[in-house]
Design a protein around this motif. Sequence first.
Motif, mmCIF file in Angstrom:
data_model
loop_
_atom_site.group_PDB
_atom_site.id
_atom_site.type_symbol
_atom_site.label_atom_id
_atom_site.label_comp_id
_atom_site.label_asym_id
_atom_site.label_seq_id
_atom_site.Cartn_x
_atom_site.Cartn_y
_atom_site.Cartn_z
ATOM 1 N N GLU A 58 0.803 -1.224 0.000
ATOM 2 C CA GLU A 58 0.000 0.000 0.000
ATOM 3 C C GLU A 58 0.840 1.280 0.000
ATOM 4 O OE1 GLU A 58 -4.019 -0.311 2.157
ATOM 5 O OE2 GLU A 58 -2.665 -1.663 3.249
ATOM 6 N N LYS A 59 2.081 1.199 0.463
ATOM 7 C CA LYS A 59 2.945 2.384 0.489
ATOM 8 C C LYS A 59 3.564 2.671 -0.874
ATOM 9 C CE LYS A 59 4.036 1.980 5.361
ATOM 10 N NZ LYS A 59 5.040 1.655 6.351
ATOM 11 N N THR A 60 4.063 1.619 -1.534
ATOM 12 C CA THR A 60 4.748 1.814 -2.819
ATOM 13 C C THR A 60 3.849 1.535 -4.021
ATOM 14 O OG1 THR A 60 5.528 -0.476 -2.933
ATOM 15 C CG2 THR A 60 6.936 1.126 -1.778
ATOM 16 N N LEU A 61 2.696 0.891 -3.781
ATOM 17 C CA LEU A 61 1.746 0.483 -4.818
ATOM 18 C C LEU A 61 2.355 -0.511 -5.811
ATOM 19 C CD1 LEU A 61 -0.132 3.838 -5.389
ATOM 20 C CD2 LEU A 61 -0.828 1.897 -3.991
ATOM 21 N N GLU A 62 3.354 -1.260 -5.349
ATOM 22 C CA GLU A 62 3.907 -2.359 -6.144
ATOM 23 C C GLU A 62 3.043 -3.592 -5.917
ATOM 24 O OE1 GLU A 62 8.631 -1.820 -6.370
ATOM 25 O OE2 GLU A 62 7.837 -2.030 -4.342
ATOM 26 N N VAL A 63 2.906 -4.398 -6.967
ATOM 27 C CA VAL A 63 2.083 -5.602 -6.919
ATOM 28 C C VAL A 63 2.995 -6.800 -7.146
ATOM 29 C CG1 VAL A 63 0.077 -6.773 -7.898
ATOM 30 C CG2 VAL A 63 0.170 -4.263 -7.898
ATOM 31 N N PHE A 64 2.937 -7.766 -6.227
ATOM 32 C CA PHE A 64 3.812 -8.939 -6.279
ATOM 33 C C PHE A 64 3.003 -10.232 -6.316
ATOM 34 C CE2 PHE A 64 6.297 -5.717 -4.127
ATOM 35 C CZ PHE A 64 7.567 -5.873 -4.646
ATOM 36 N N VAL A 65 3.533 -11.229 -7.006
ATOM 37 C CA VAL A 65 3.047 -12.601 -6.881
ATOM 38 C C VAL A 65 3.904 -13.237 -5.799
ATOM 39 C CG1 VAL A 65 2.825 -14.838 -8.007
ATOM 40 C CG2 VAL A 65 2.325 -12.766 -9.270
ATOM 41 N N CYS A 66 3.256 -13.890 -4.843
ATOM 42 C CA CYS A 66 3.962 -14.485 -3.707
ATOM 43 C C CYS A 66 3.606 -15.954 -3.567
ATOM 44 C CB CYS A 66 3.583 -13.755 -2.421
ATOM 45 S SG CYS A 66 3.955 -11.997 -2.447
ATOM 46 N N VAL A 67 4.518 -16.721 -3.041
ATOM 47 C CA VAL A 67 4.273 -18.130 -2.771
ATOM 48 C C VAL A 67 3.631 -18.229 -1.389
ATOM 49 C CG1 VAL A 67 6.611 -18.554 -1.871
ATOM 50 C CG2 VAL A 67 5.279 -20.439 -2.763
ATOM 51 N N TYR B 99 8.893 -12.972 5.847
ATOM 52 C CA TYR B 99 7.864 -12.784 4.836
ATOM 53 C C TYR B 99 8.384 -12.179 3.540
ATOM 54 C CZ TYR B 99 4.809 -13.971 8.662
ATOM 55 O OH TYR B 99 4.208 -14.626 9.690
ATOM 56 N N GLN B 100 9.473 -11.448 3.575
ATOM 57 C CA GLN B 100 10.026 -10.878 2.348
ATOM 58 C C GLN B 100 10.436 -11.977 1.363
ATOM 59 O OE1 GLN B 100 9.935 -7.614 1.483
ATOM 60 N NE2 GLN B 100 8.826 -7.362 3.400
ATOM 61 N N CYS B 101 10.785 -13.147 1.867
ATOM 62 C CA CYS B 101 11.171 -14.275 1.002
ATOM 63 C C CYS B 101 9.971 -14.845 0.238
ATOM 64 C CB CYS B 101 11.827 -15.374 1.818
ATOM 65 S SG CYS B 101 13.447 -14.931 2.464
ATOM 66 N N GLN B 102 8.765 -14.483 0.623
ATOM 67 C CA GLN B 102 7.571 -14.998 -0.038
ATOM 68 C C GLN B 102 7.377 -14.366 -1.416
ATOM 69 O OE1 GLN B 102 7.670 -17.277 2.704
ATOM 70 N NE2 GLN B 102 5.841 -17.623 1.515
ATOM 71 N N LYS B 103 7.951 -13.195 -1.649
ATOM 72 C CA LYS B 103 7.785 -12.512 -2.934
ATOM 73 C C LYS B 103 8.504 -13.279 -4.039
ATOM 74 C CE LYS B 103 7.689 -7.909 -0.887
ATOM 75 N NZ LYS B 103 8.432 -6.632 -0.804
ATOM 76 N N MET B 104 7.759 -13.604 -5.111
ATOM 77 C CA MET B 104 8.371 -14.293 -6.251
ATOM 78 C C MET B 104 8.710 -13.313 -7.367
ATOM 79 S SD MET B 104 6.400 -17.960 -6.490
ATOM 80 C CE MET B 104 4.957 -17.312 -7.246
ATOM 81 N N ALA B 105 7.773 -12.417 -7.706
ATOM 82 C CA ALA B 105 8.008 -11.486 -8.808
ATOM 83 C C ALA B 105 7.120 -10.262 -8.662
ATOM 84 C CB ALA B 105 7.712 -12.167 -10.139
ATOM 85 N N CYS B 106 7.663 -9.122 -9.036
ATOM 86 C CA CYS B 106 6.883 -7.890 -9.092
ATOM 87 C C CYS B 106 6.183 -7.872 -10.456
ATOM 88 C CB CYS B 106 7.776 -6.671 -8.930
ATOM 89 S SG CYS B 106 6.864 -5.110 -8.977
ATOM 90 N N GLY C 209 -5.889 -15.293 -3.771
ATOM 91 C CA GLY C 209 -6.452 -13.963 -3.863
ATOM 92 C C GLY C 209 -5.463 -12.836 -3.649
ATOM 93 N N ILE C 210 -6.018 -11.656 -3.327
ATOM 94 C CA ILE C 210 -5.251 -10.426 -3.180
ATOM 95 C C ILE C 210 -5.158 -10.065 -1.701
ATOM 96 C CG2 ILE C 210 -5.169 -7.974 -3.746
ATOM 97 C CD1 ILE C 210 -6.918 -8.694 -6.220
ATOM 98 N N PHE C 211 -3.935 -9.731 -1.252
ATOM 99 C CA PHE C 211 -3.706 -9.375 0.148
ATOM 100 C C PHE C 211 -2.898 -8.099 0.249
ATOM 101 C CE2 PHE C 211 -4.678 -13.805 0.164
ATOM 102 C CZ PHE C 211 -5.406 -13.994 1.331
ATOM 103 N N PHE C 212 -3.021 -7.435 1.392
ATOM 104 C CA PHE C 212 -2.280 -6.211 1.654
ATOM 105 C C PHE C 212 -1.216 -6.425 2.731
ATOM 106 C CE2 PHE C 212 -6.247 -4.897 -0.216
ATOM 107 C CZ PHE C 212 -5.830 -4.010 -1.179
ATOM 108 N N ARG C 213 -0.953 -7.675 3.051
ATOM 109 C CA ARG C 213 0.140 -8.033 3.953
ATOM 110 C C ARG C 213 0.729 -9.360 3.472
ATOM 111 N NH1 ARG C 213 -0.932 -12.108 7.390
ATOM 112 N NH2 ARG C 213 -3.100 -12.692 7.659
ATOM 113 N N LEU C 214 2.014 -9.546 3.736
ATOM 114 C CA LEU C 214 2.680 -10.795 3.373
ATOM 115 C C LEU C 214 2.384 -11.846 4.429
ATOM 116 C CD1 LEU C 214 6.074 -9.255 2.291
ATOM 117 C CD2 LEU C 214 4.446 -10.398 0.797
ATOM 118 N N TRP C 215 2.274 -13.105 4.018
ATOM 119 C CA TRP C 215 2.001 -14.209 4.929
ATOM 120 C C TRP C 215 2.504 -15.499 4.321
ATOM 121 C CZ3 TRP C 215 -1.186 -18.106 3.078
ATOM 122 C CH2 TRP C 215 -1.960 -17.782 1.968
#
Length: 69
Positions: A11-20, A32-39, A61-67
């Motif tokens: 929500e701060k940078t408005l970047e969208v990531f696919v996460c595992v 949780y930063q390791c969950q990001k696969m690709a911007c 789905g779509i989330f606003f926090r990493l998990w």
Amino acid sequence: MSADNYTFINEKTLEVFVCVASCVCDHKKHCYQCQKMACIGKAMTLRKAITIAERHGTEYGIFFRLWCK
């Protein structure tokens, strides 16, 4: 076979990531930063970030926090 992924919008940078969704970090429990696969995009508004996320179908789905599960 399950896709095991979700979309995260920062929500701060408005970047969208696919996460595992499965925990993948082996150097720290629940890094949780390791969950990001690709911007997959960066938007100028939150509405546009959501549109980017909606175009990229993910299993959980779509989330606003990493998990991870």
